[in-house]
Design a protein around this motif. Structure first.
Motif, PDB file in Angstrom:
ATOM      1  N   GLY A 125       3.166  -6.949  -6.657  1.00  0.00           N
ATOM      2  CA  GLY A 125       4.587  -6.785  -6.158  1.00  0.00           C
ATOM      3  C   GLY A 125       5.255  -5.560  -6.503  1.00  0.00           C
ATOM      4  O   GLY A 125       6.508  -5.503  -6.275  1.00  0.00           O
TER       5      GLY A 125
ATOM      6  N   ARG B 120      12.770  -2.101   0.633  1.00  0.00           N
ATOM      7  CA  ARG B 120      13.230  -2.094  -0.942  1.00  0.00           C
ATOM      8  C   ARG B 120      12.481  -1.030  -1.715  1.00  0.00           C
ATOM      9  O   ARG B 120      12.922  -0.403  -2.628  1.00  0.00           O
TER      10      ARG B 120
ATOM     11  N   GLU C  10      10.719  -9.439  -5.705  1.00  0.00           N
ATOM     12  CA  GLU C  10      10.412 -10.761  -5.431  1.00  0.00           C
ATOM     13  C   GLU C  10       9.700 -11.042  -3.808  1.00  0.00           C
ATOM     14  O   GLU C  10       8.827 -12.001  -3.707  1.00  0.00           O
ATOM     15  N   ASP C  11      10.021 -10.233  -3.106  1.00  0.00           N
ATOM     16  CA  ASP C  11       9.777 -10.395  -1.664  1.00  0.00           C
ATOM     17  C   ASP C  11       8.750  -9.382  -1.184  1.00  0.00           C
ATOM     18  O   ASP C  11       8.224  -9.566  -0.039  1.00  0.00           O
ATOM     19  N   ARG C  12       8.308  -8.493  -1.907  1.00  0.00           N
ATOM     20  CA  ARG C  12       7.481  -7.154  -1.637  1.00  0.00           C
ATOM     21  C   ARG C  12       7.858  -6.547  -0.300  1.00  0.00           C
ATOM     22  O   ARG C  12       7.104  -6.347   0.726  1.00  0.00           O
ATOM     23  N   ASN C  13       9.254  -6.422  -0.279  1.00  0.00           N
ATOM     24  CA  ASN C  13       9.734  -5.869   0.867  1.00  0.00           C
ATOM     25  C   ASN C  13       9.639  -4.438   0.927  1.00  0.00           C
ATOM     26  O   ASN C  13       9.865  -3.727   0.033  1.00  0.00           O
TER      27      ASN C  13
END
Length: 287
Positions: free
Chosen positions: A104, A29, A23-26
């Motif tokens: 993503g 993660r 979801e946040d392209r972290n």
């Protein structure tokens, strides 16, 4: 590389994690997911990454995750054209990642975060996956050796060690071992990586007799042992040299275990076990 081999069906539950968009392209993660997937796939070989620096480890895990995803698509059932289209899509997504706009999916976020990557080396890995689509099985042991040598060289170059003969030879030997360790799953899917002259198509489709595989498996083990024994890791930096020592020693132990099994390898691959892993790891650290 195995429940040891790249692209076996039991990988699917792992590589599916690489396909789910973040979801946040972290990057953190993404790195965690790539690490978990490669650790599960590498199994007995996984401790080698502990011996790398944090930067080297992330790059190796990102490359490993990308390769697993690529060969998972290459070895899926279905039409050849569909599998090639999937690989083309992965190549397109890879280009987007290099341009600073990664899709993503964790693998591309991780590749972007650990850039730059040598394009020619990654193109070599993509080419190897396309060859796997077109020719799921090598024709003879020489063909198997050429395929492993080409892919091993591309993987070594991607990690910055394309000039190291030891790295290329080690990668090639381990790739052949990975194919052998995945034999049971390969036979189940009618795509064992033993060559066609050693394991004909009519043998696969019939009622396989394990004894028929004793000599082909042991011949492949002899070739793998020769390759791994000849590896010289002296031209690698210290972290990769330690990791290479672990991989070579673990690979030789597993080769011996497979050779003892012969055709019984159809029951499933052997494991080193925790004690052996710790012993090999300690020796790799001490040199």
């Amino acid at each position: 590389m195995t429940n040891h081999a790249l692209g076996q069906s039991r990988h699917t539950r792992w590589v599916d994690e690489l396909r789910e968009p973040l979801e946040d392209r972290n990057p953190e993660r993404a790195a965690e997911i790539c690490a978990a997937v490669t650790r599960a796939a590498l199994r007995d070989f996984a401790p080698a990454v502990i011996l790398l620096s944090a930067t080297e480890r992330r790059r190796a895990q990102a490359l490993g995750a990308f390769s697993l995803l690529l060969f998972d698509f290459a070895t899926q059932p279905g039409l050849e054209g569909e599998r090639l289209a999937q690989i083309n899509r992965l190549e397109f997504d890879l280009e987007a990642a290099f341009e600073g706009e990664p899709p993503g999916q964790p693998v591309f976020v991780a590749l972007a975060a650990t850039a730059p990557w040598p394009r020619e080396a990654l193109e070599g890995i993509l080419s190897a996956a396309r060859r796997r689509v077109a020719s799921p099985r090598p024709d003879d042991p020489g063909d198997a050796e050429r395929e492993a040598t080409a892919l091993g060289a591309a993987l070594a170059a991607a990690l910055g060690h394309g000039d190291s003969e030891g790295a290329r030879r080690l990668a090639a030997g381990l790739l052949r071992l990975a194919d052998l360790l995945g034999l049971a799953e390969g036979v189940r899917r009618n795509r064992p990586r033993l060559s066609r002259d050693a394991c004909p198509e009519d043998w696969i489709r019939g009622a396989p007799a394990r004894a028929d595989l004793d000599e082909p498996i042991r011949a492949e083990c002899r070739a793998i042992r020769e390759s791994l024994t000849a590896v010289d890791l002296g031209d690698l930096p210290s972290g990769y040299r330690r990791a290479g020592r672990y991989l070579r020693s673990a690979g030789l132990r597993l080769t011996t275990a497979v050779e003892r099994l012969g055709g019984e390898l159809l029951e499933g691959p052997p494991d080193l076990g925790v004690f052996a892993r710790v012993t090999v790891l300690a020796r790799a650290l001490l040199g």
